[in-house]
Structures are given as C-alpha cells and as structure tokens.
Design an enzyme around this catalytic site. Structure first.
Site, PDB file in Angstrom:
ATOM      1  CB  SER A   1      53.558  33.751   6.669  1.00 41.85           C
ATOM      2  OG  SER A   1      52.268  33.470   6.736  1.00 41.85           O
ATOM      3  CB  SER A   2      49.267  35.767   3.771  1.00 43.95           C
ATOM      4  OG  SER A   2      48.814  35.861   4.889  1.00 43.95           O
TER       5      SER A   2
ATOM      6  CG  ASP B   1      49.000  42.427   7.589  1.00 46.10           C
ATOM      7  OD1 ASP B   1      49.216  43.199   8.628  1.00 46.10           O
ATOM      8  OD2 ASP B   1      48.329  41.443   7.736  1.00 46.10           O
TER       9      ASP B   1
ATOM     10  CB  ALA C   1      52.579  32.740  13.998  1.00 42.47           C
TER      11      ALA C   1
ATOM     12  CE1 TYR D   1      41.248  40.990   9.640  1.00 48.33           C
ATOM     13  CE2 TYR D   1      40.173  41.353   7.450  1.00 48.33           C
ATOM     14  CZ  TYR D   1      41.144  41.729   8.516  1.00 48.33           C
ATOM     15  OH  TYR D   1      41.805  42.900   8.123  1.00 48.33           O
TER      16      TYR D   1
END
Ligand code: GLA
Length: 391
Positions: A125-126, A170, A121, A220
């Site tokens: 989360s990774s 992140d 999303a 990416y």
C-alpha cells in the site's frame, strides 16, 4: 475501505472543482523475495486492490491531503516541507519533497485518496501511495516525467523521507504492471519481460495473517546490511562481485568460512532465490504449475529458516495448505514479519481450502485470517469518466 465513487464524493464535498482520477494498484510477488535490493530478479504483478486519488491543482503553494480511509486530513506548504506526526502523510510529502529536489516546478494541489489495499499486509500500500501520487502530480502539472523516473522518485521518497531502504520492486510494478501478466524484472539492468499468468481454472489467493508487519522496523534495513557484509567478503576473493546477484553458489561456498554463519545463511538464501526464480519462469513458460508451486514452497523455507523474515502465523498458513492437492504452492510474501501468504489454488477447491484454513488459523491463533482472491491488473493510470461511471 473506500471505493472510487466514495473518494470522488469526499473530494466534491470539500473542494468545488472537478478532480482527475488516478488508480494505483497493490502488488503481489510470485517469487524473488528480498532479491531486488541485491540487484537480482523479481516476478511481481499489479493486483485489483488499489488506492484511488482524486486530485486537482491549486493556484497557490498549499497542498491539502485527505485520507478518506482514516478520515484525517493534513495541510502543508511547498515552501516548508517537514515530516508530519501523521505517519500516512509522510508517504505523500516525501513524493513532493523528491519532485522539488529534482527541480520540478510545482503548485499546490488538493487530493483525496483511499481504497482497498489493506495496510501492513505486504501488498504494498505504501508504494501504491507514493507511485500513485508521483504519477498524479506528473499528470496534473504536465511535468513530462518518464515512467522509470517516476519509479525512482517514488522509491526515493520511501528511502529518504519515510526512511525505509526498500528496493525498487514495488514502485516498478506499480507503474509498469500489465493485466494478465507478471513482470520478470532484472533489478540490476531494470530490463523486464512479461510472463503471462492467466489460467481459467486457477486462482491466486492471499491469506492475511492480520499480524501487522512494520517494514520501517529495523529488520528490513538490517537484512540489507547483512547482505552487504556478505558481498564485501565475497568481493575480496572475486572482485567482479558487486552484489549478491553477481555471486553463485560455488563462490559463496568458497567464502563460507570467512564469514559469520548468520551472514552466510542470508547470502545463501538470496543466491538460491535468484536461481529459483529463473527456474520458476521456465516452469511458467511450459505451464508446469506443479514445478512452479514447489519452488514457492522452497522459497518459504529459505525465507523462514535462512533469511528469518517469517513468523509463526505465516509458517502455520503455509504448512497448513500443504495437505491439499489442489494447492500448487504457497509462501509468505513481501517484506515479512506478518502480512499475507500467496497461494496458487485450483478454482473449484478455493472455497473448501479457505474455509478450512481460516477455521484452523482461528483455533490456533485466536485471530481471523482474511482471504482475498486476487486478479492481476494493470499498473497505475488515469481512470476515465466512462470507467468511473462503470465502477
Ligand atoms: C518490500 C520492499 C521491496 C522488497 C520486498 C521484499 O516489499 O518494499 O523492495 O524488498 O519487501 O522482497
């Protein structure tokens, strides 16, 4: 999706001891997208959606992992690390791999994890799994690793083991995040400053397109290559330029005809985005959410047209909210090709806006748009027994 109590319950069903509990949050990013690996600025914050780890050391060299959300397990030995066919396990094995390569003495461990960060999303989360496990292993073996090194180890796990050349944003916000604040991170110096974002009448809302992006997809990594190509051209004219962060609009314009049009557009977006971020921070300092929101809309246009990491679903959701005066700004968030939009909305209109947009989205794409009203939270940390009891 599992709560902390469920994670502890699963742990206790499998292993007969008391685990340590770690909470590792997802993240939002207000502005500064695809700038981190260009050594530029980002403005992320940790959020209340999180992954929880219940973890304790073993006396042998085996590691037993259980994903409570997927109801799957995986076991490996510290002596023979290799990639798993189970994609989720690689985010965790990658961390162990980095810790061993960095020379830390580990024993095995038992670990159950799960939570409520939706996968794919764009809420990271990774990184929550990687940085959360790095933090947890550091804690249970008392390895004394400083915060920035935890960040770097977690990022390297993703770069080298999972194979996505992600930037540092992140993992950084996961470890350093603070409640009620975004962090303006300078990805070149890795210095940061707190930027308060704490408005009683304003909500930060995500619309999840429920179109799954795969960061591991070549796009990416390809964007990184395109940016490096641009830097190589600019550097020939301006040797001080080592990354797009070092370039400005004039430098780029003067090199425009020497690079492919596609490379130029990628670079243009990044150079403009760094400038936009600085303006956005100024706007927040004086609580000018109208100016701040317009910059978010501008970022979306750049990501969609010049950087080309959006998709029809994201474009639709951003365009659709523009008609509501109660929405200050919106844009796609994260790596792109699906995932969420971030929206800054007046509280009293959240319900009206979200129900209308969800309806329109369903009509247009025959798919649900999931809505999350998020809260800025603290970065990764231990959950104490009292906190656990209170959840
Ligand atoms: C992903 C990466 C980050 C960053 C964003 C885009 O979330 O993990 O490092 O590059 O995409 O801003």
């Amino acid at each position: 999706m599992n709560s902390i109590s469920q994670i502890v319950k699963v742990y206790k069903n499998f292993f007969n001891d008391e685990p340590i509990l770690v909470r590792s949050p997802g993240r939002l990013n207000f502005i500064g997208e695809h700038t981190d690996y260009n050594m530029g600025f980002v403005l992320p914050a940790a959020i209340d959606n999180a992954i929880y780890f219940a973890i304790a050391p073993r006396t042998d060299t085996r590691c037993k992992l259980i994903s409570a959300d997927l109801n799957e397990d995986y076991e490996f030995s510290l002596e023979t690390l290799s990639k798993s066919k189970k994609g989720w396990a690689n985010y965790l094995i990658g961390v162990v791999d980095q810790l061993i390569k960095a020379g830390y003495q580990l024993k095995g461990f038992n670990c159950v994890f799960g939570g409520d960060i939706p996968i794919g999303a764009g809420l990271s989360s990774s990184a929550a799994i990687e940085a959360g496990l790095t933090y947890a292993v550091n804690h249970i073996f008392n390895l004394q690793i400083d915060k920035l090194s935890l960040v770097r180890l977690a990022q390297k796990a993703e770069n080298e083991f999972v194979g996505v050349k992600c930037g540092i944003m992140d993992q950084f916000i996961n470890i350093f995040g603070e409640s009620r604040n975004a962090l303006r991170i300078d990805c070149r110096s890795l210095e940061y400053e707190l930027v308060p974002f704490d408005y009683e009448n304003i909500s930060v809302v995500f619309f999840n397109t429920n179109v799954s992006h795969s960061l591991a997809s070549s796009e990416y990594n390809l964007r990184r290559e395109e940016c490096s190509k641009g830097v190589a051209v600019i550097k020939k004219e301006f040797p001080v330029v080592n990354s797009l962060r070092d370039a400005n609009a004039e430098m780029l314009e003067s090199c425009k005809l020497k690079m492919e049009p596609l490379t130029y557009r990628r670079c243009k977006y990044v150079v403009e985005e760094n400038e936009r971020l600085l303006k956005a921070c100024e706007a927040l300092k004086v609580h000018d959410l109208t100016a701040f929101g317009s910059l978010l809309y501008e970022t979306h246009v750049g990501l969609s047209r010049d950087y080309e990491v959006s998709c029809p679903e994201l474009d639709f959701l951003v365009d659709a909210v523009k008609e509501f005066p109660a929405v200050y700004g919106a844009r796609m968030m994260g790596g792109g090709f699906g995932g969420c939009t971030i929206n800054i909305i007046e509280n009293e209109s959240v319900e009206m806006v979200t129900s209308l947009i969800s309806k329109k989205y369903k009509e247009r794409f025959n798919r649900e748009a999931t809505v999350y009203v998020t809260k800025i939270s603290a970065g990764t940390g231990i959950v104490s027994a009292e906190e656990h009891a209170a959840v």
